[in-house]
Enzyme design. Structure first.
Site, PDB file in Angstrom:
ATOM      1  CG  ASP A  48      -6.551  10.905   6.311  1.00 12.02           C
ATOM      2  OD1 ASP A  48      -7.508  11.207   5.563  1.00 12.02           O
ATOM      3  OD2 ASP A  48      -5.473  10.472   5.898  1.00 12.02           O
ATOM      4  CG  PHE A  56       2.644  12.153   5.011  1.00 16.04           C
ATOM      5  CD1 PHE A  56       3.215  13.337   4.588  1.00 16.04           C
ATOM      6  CD2 PHE A  56       1.393  12.193   5.612  1.00 16.04           C
ATOM      7  CE1 PHE A  56       2.560  14.536   4.771  1.00 16.04           C
ATOM      8  CE2 PHE A  56       0.740  13.386   5.797  1.00 16.04           C
ATOM      9  CZ  PHE A  56       1.315  14.575   5.370  1.00 16.04           C
ATOM     10  N   GLY A  70       0.820  -1.207   0.000  1.00 14.61           N
ATOM     11  CA  GLY A  70       0.000   0.000   0.000  1.00 14.61           C
ATOM     12  C   GLY A  70       0.847   1.247   0.000  1.00 14.61           C
ATOM     13  CB  SER A  71       1.528   3.960  -1.642  1.00 11.83           C
ATOM     14  OG  SER A  71       0.518   4.033  -2.630  1.00 11.83           O
ATOM     15  N   GLY A  72       0.442   5.801   0.687  1.00 15.68           N
ATOM     16  CA  GLY A  72      -0.421   6.880   1.144  1.00 15.68           C
ATOM     17  C   GLY A  72       0.221   8.224   0.948  1.00 15.68           C
ATOM     18  CB  THR A  94       5.681   3.079   0.237  1.00 18.38           C
ATOM     19  OG1 THR A  94       5.717   4.184  -0.679  1.00 18.38           O
ATOM     20  CG2 THR A  94       5.250   1.836  -0.513  1.00 18.38           C
ATOM     21  CB  VAL A  95       2.360   0.103   3.849  1.00 19.86           C
ATOM     22  CG1 VAL A  95       2.328  -0.970   4.943  1.00 19.86           C
ATOM     23  CG2 VAL A  95       1.839   1.420   4.408  1.00 19.86           C
TER      24      VAL A  95
END
Length: 974
Positions: A803, A677, A673-675, A679-680
């Site tokens: 959020d 701020f 995943g990514s967001g 990346t996971v």
């Protein structure tokens, strides 16, 4: 004179004959024949004896008085009669007992039963007992029932009766037993009930009663012995005056919205046997919430104590082991109870169910549990228990369910567990267990569910696992198991779920062609070789097949289930070919063997030269990078020395090098995943042999450091079962001398809620194998609402998430929701209206477009109201399957207005279609459940912040919808 005597003699004879042939009971006879005529035609044969050629008093179910030969009792229980109850029943004026229990009578209760006034001819004024339990009666309760002043028992349970409880029922001053359970009654607790001081048994459970109980409740019903008010919408505190009812034996008010504390005064009730308070909001997650347990040690007849799913906190008192030895059901799960289970818990020798899962208990599992020989259900899951699974568990030969999953248990699986020959469910997943799978487990022939995933188990799967012929689910994923999969797996003919992924199994896939009921098979991330068996093509019920990342070879079938790329995953097998184009495999082409040419030697020389040149360039590049790293590190020393101390209270930090190795150099194959701020990545920590999620922040992005600190600050000292757990952090520099920040969380195997709501946007490898059901969505919504309620109200420093959205809601093995990503979270100092409306911030919009509250767009401060708005949008998205940014919405049309225009009549039209096809029975009121959920979502999304629901109200509303779901499901199963 003789003529007169003869006339009198003949007259008397005639009267005798008339009486013998039913003259005096003609009214009753006609009433019953009329009753029979209203019974559905297919069921009238049961009443074949009801005819004029048969004596009335010998008709089936009919009892007459000895003197007057009139019908005094009519008992037709359990005959499955249909139709309606004829009003003629009111003409049985001598009737004292009427029992129509367990039939299928529909329509309304005829008002003729009670007549218009108590003395009216044609009413059942002598009626003492009226039992209409378990029928299909509907409509409102006739007020005329209040005329039956001799009534002692009235049971109307398990029907569809609506409305309120008439005030006229207050005239039933002789009544001892009253049941209105499992109906559709609504409104506040009827005042008439408070006037029935003779009541000994009262059940209003499974209805829609609302409001709070009168504080003097216990003084108004002084003779009550059994009081059941569960599964309604009641609110407020439990009256302390209940402790004044010395006769009280059974009290249930579970599955409501009760608040406040559980009074220790219950300990004064010497006759108390049942205390059912589960699924409310009792307690405050604080010390003292469990004080009532010590008081209940005085209740020596106590058999059931259920207080699960509340807000109870504090340490588990040692006095729990001193409760009544008659106790057979002890349930305290899904609270925030700390401490440990006392070592002498084995004193509760008659316990059959011990449920304390979903808390924060620590320490070992006491060995004295092995003394509770009659224990059938043992739920200790989702705590922080450590130590080994005690071998004394093997003494529990009647044990059916053992669930110790999601703890920190170590050691091996005890061999003695094989003595539990009645076991149906064995769940030991998500611990730190090691060693092999003992063969003794295979002695438990009754097993239908075996869950061992996420441990450190080694060795192979026992060869004779096929002995478990009743096994429906086998979960052994994420271990260190190896060797070949046994062929005897093919003998587990009941298998539906087979999950053996992320081990080191080798060899070929065994022959499991006889497992025709299997729905999910996951053998991914092993070392399996050979070809894909053709029999998978014919598995008609298969919904998920994952053979990815193995060493499989050969042609992939293109028929049957392999036509659907959403069902089958085979990536990461380099030597596979063919299949449908969506699998993106190379075509199966027979390649000719390479021919030696005269240029081969020249080619080898060129290759060697190029290799040497590349090596020299790499050495030069490495030197330059090292020099740059050294210079930059000197510049960063000041920055690193100022790393905030809030990280100090986290667990021991991990190095950049460790994380780089654990993620294969932050490989894209491990990205999950990514967001905004960062990346996971999914990672395996070698030091702990544990799969985790690593969030690597993009330090080039403005605000990344603030996001990192906000998340550390938010998660360092808050604890809730539905919050993602922050394990540790990394504050370092990478190999190029750049700042490096990462957060390490517990891994959520089922990904994000966003993936489940929008599977069409997810790549095949991570796409869920099915959609979420209505109940699963309700549970997830309740989990998230519970987190917000904790953050806003019960946390020692209230805070806003800022959020909330589906991608920040993660799902574990059981689809329990965990809220994550606190990068924008803010600790709140004030919640008052004036502060919220007047203060502005230069920070701009908080959160994500579509989910952020409208006031954030004009500079409004972070607030609990903003979180509620985001939750409302999330809730609407969950049940419509549409994002707030969907192309349907634009201009004046929003997700909220789209749903609002469809209510109340067209809830089904805007619902996610996958919900409508999730196996709900015919007759299930899905439209009502959806309407209620949508209404909660819309009330959360009110334009004005102060008009939005509080999170505590949201939680109560959703729990209420869930209970309606269960009531409706029980009804449709009849």
């Amino acid at each position: 004179m003789i003529n007169i005597s003869l006339f009198l003699l003949l007259s008397c004879s005639a009267l005798v004959l008339l009486e013998a042939y039913g003259f005096r009971d003609e009214t009753d006879r006609q009433a019953l024949l009329e009753f029979k005529s209203q019974v559905s035609e297919g069921k009238r044969a049961v009443l074949s004896s009801w005819n004029n050629s048969y004596p009335l008093c010998k008709w089936k179910g009919v009892t007459c008085g000895r003197k007057h030969k009139r019908v005094t009792s009519l008992s037709l229980e359990g005959l499955q009669l249909g139709g309606v109850i004829s009003p003629s029943i009111g003409n049985l004026s001598f009737l004292s007992y009427l029992n129509l229990t367990d039939n299928s009578f529909g329509g309304i209760i005829p008002h003729e039963i009670g007549g218009v006034v108590p003395s009216e001819l044609g009413s059942l004024t002598k009626l003492v007992a009226l039992f209409l339990y378990r029928n299909n009666l509907k409509g409102k309760l006739p007020a005329s029932l209040g005329n039956l002043t001799a009534l002692n028992s009235l049971d109307l349970g398990d029907n569809n009766i609506q409305g309120g409880f008439p005030d006229s029922m207050a005239r039933l001053t002789q009544i001892v037993g009253l049941s209105l359970a499992m109906n559709e009654f609504s409104g506040v607790i009827p005042p008439a009930i408070y006037n029935l001081s003779t009541l000994e048994y009262l059940s209003i459970a499974d209805n829609h009663f609302s409001g709070s109980l009168r504080p003097d409740f216990g003084n108004l019903l002084p003779k009550i012995r059994e009081l059941n008010m569960g599964r309604n919408g009641l609110t407020g505190a439990i009256p302390t005056t209940l402790a004044n009812i010395s006769t009280l034996e059974k009290f249930g008010i579970d599955v409501n919205n009760m608040t406040g504390s559980i009074s220790p005064n219950f300990g004064n009730l010497q006759n108390l046997q049942f205390l059912l308070l589960g699924q409310n909001s009792l307690g405050s997650y604080s010390t003292g919430d469990l004080a009532f347990i010590g008081a209940l040690t005085n209740c020596t007849r106590l058999e059931i104590l259920e207080v699960a799913s509340n807000k109870l906190g504090g340490d588990l008192p040692t006095s729990i082991a001193n409760l009544s030895t008659n106790l057979n059901d002890l349930s305290l799960g899904k609270n925030l109870i700390t401490g440990s289970i006392p070592h002498n818990i084995g004193n509760l020798i008659n316990l059959q169910e011990f449920a304390i899962g979903g808390n924060m208990l620590t320490g070992p599992i006491p060995t004295s549990i092995g003394k509770i020989l009659g224990l059938r259900l043992l739920y200790l899951h989702t705590n922080r228990f450590s130590g080994e699974i005690p071998s004394s568990i093997g003494n529990l030969t009647w044990l059916e369910n053992l669930d110790v999953a999601n703890n920190s248990l170590e050691g091996t699986i005890p061999q003695s567990i094989g003595n539990c020959s009645s076991m149906l469910h064995l769940k030991i997943a998500s611990n730190k267990l090691n060693g092999t799978i003992p063969r003794e487990v295979l002695e438990i022939r009754s097993l239908i569910h075996l869950s061992m995933s996420n441990n450190y188990l080694i060795g192979s799967v026992p060869k004779d696992i096929g002995r478990l012929e009743n096994l429906v689910g086998l979960y052994a994923a994420h271990n260190k198991l190896s060797g070949e999969l046994p062929q005897s797996l093919g003998k587990c003919l009941s298998m539906v779920q087979l999950h053996l992924q992320e081990n080191s199994f080798d060899g070929t896939i065994p022959d499991i062609r006889r497992l025709v009921d299997v729905r999910a098979v996951d053998l991914s991330r092993n070392r399996l070789s050979g070809t894909i068996p053709e029999y998978f093509v014919n598995f008609s019920k298969l919904k998920y097949l994952n053979l990815s990342i193995n060493n499989l070879e050969g042609r992939v079938p293109a028929q049957g289930k392999f036509k659907n790329a959403t069902i089958v995953s085979v990536f990461g097998n380099q030597h596979l070919c063919g299949g449908i184009k969506e699998l993106k495999l190379k075509p199966c082409i027979v390649q000719e063997p390479p021919m030696e040419t005269k240029h081969s030697s020249r080619l080898k020389k060129v290759v060697i030269g190029v290799s040497v040149g590349i090596t020299l360039l790499l050495v030069l590049f490495t030197c330059l990078v090292s020099l740059r790293w050294f210079i930059k590190r000197k510049k960063q020393q000041h920055t690193d020395s100022t790393t905030p101390s809030s990280l100090e209270i986290l667990h021991e930090k991990i190095s950049y090098g460790d994380l780089r190795n654990a993620t294969d150099g932050f490989s894209s194959s491990n990205m999950i995943g990514s967001g905004s701020f960062g990346t996971v990545f999914k990672a395996l920590l070698p030091t702990e042999n544990k799969v985790v999620a690593v969030k690597v922040l993009n330090m080039q992005r403005r605000g990344a450091m603030k996001s990192f600190m906000a998340e550390c600050e938010s998660l360092k000292d808050i604890r809730h079962r539905n919050l993602v757990k922050l394990l540790t952090a990394c504050s370092s520099i990478d190999f190029q001398g750049n700042q490096f920040r990462a957060l390490i969380y517990e891994f959520m195997p089922n990904g994000s809620l966003d993936m489940w709501l929008h599977p069409e946007e997810v790549e095949d490898i991570r796409r869920p194998s099915r959609t979420l059901t209505l109940l699963e969505r309700l549970n997830i919504a309740i989990d998230v609402a519970s987190v917000l309620d904790y953050l806003h109200v019960h946390c020692h420093e209230p805070r806003a998430h800022c959020d909330l959205k589906p991608s920040n809601v993660l799902l574990d093995d059981d689809l329990t929701a965990h809220v994550s990503d606190f990068g924008l979270a803010r600790i709140l100092l004030k919640f008052d209206k004036e502060y919220f409306l007047n203060q502005l911030s230069s920070a701009g919009v908080r959160g994500t477009i579509g989910y952020a509250a409208p006031e954030y767009g004009t500079g409004g401060q972070p607030s609990i109201h903003g979180d509620v708005y985001s939750f409302g949008v999330l809730l609407l998205e969950m049940f419509t399957g549409k994002r707030p940014t969907n192309e349907l919405f634009g201009g004046n049309v929003t997700l909220c207005s789209y749903i609002k225009s469809a209510l109340p009549e067209q809830a089904l039209d805007v619902a996610d279609e996958s919900i409508l096809h999730s196996g709900l029975r015919v007759g299930f009121p899905i439209a009502e459940c959806l309407r209620l959920v949508f209404e909660v979502g819309l009330r959360c999304c009110e334009e004005s912040p102060t008009n939005r629901l509080a999170t505590s109200e949201v939680l109560k509303e959703l729990v209420s919808v869930k209970e309606r779901f269960f009531r409706a499901r029980r009804t449709t199963r009849r």
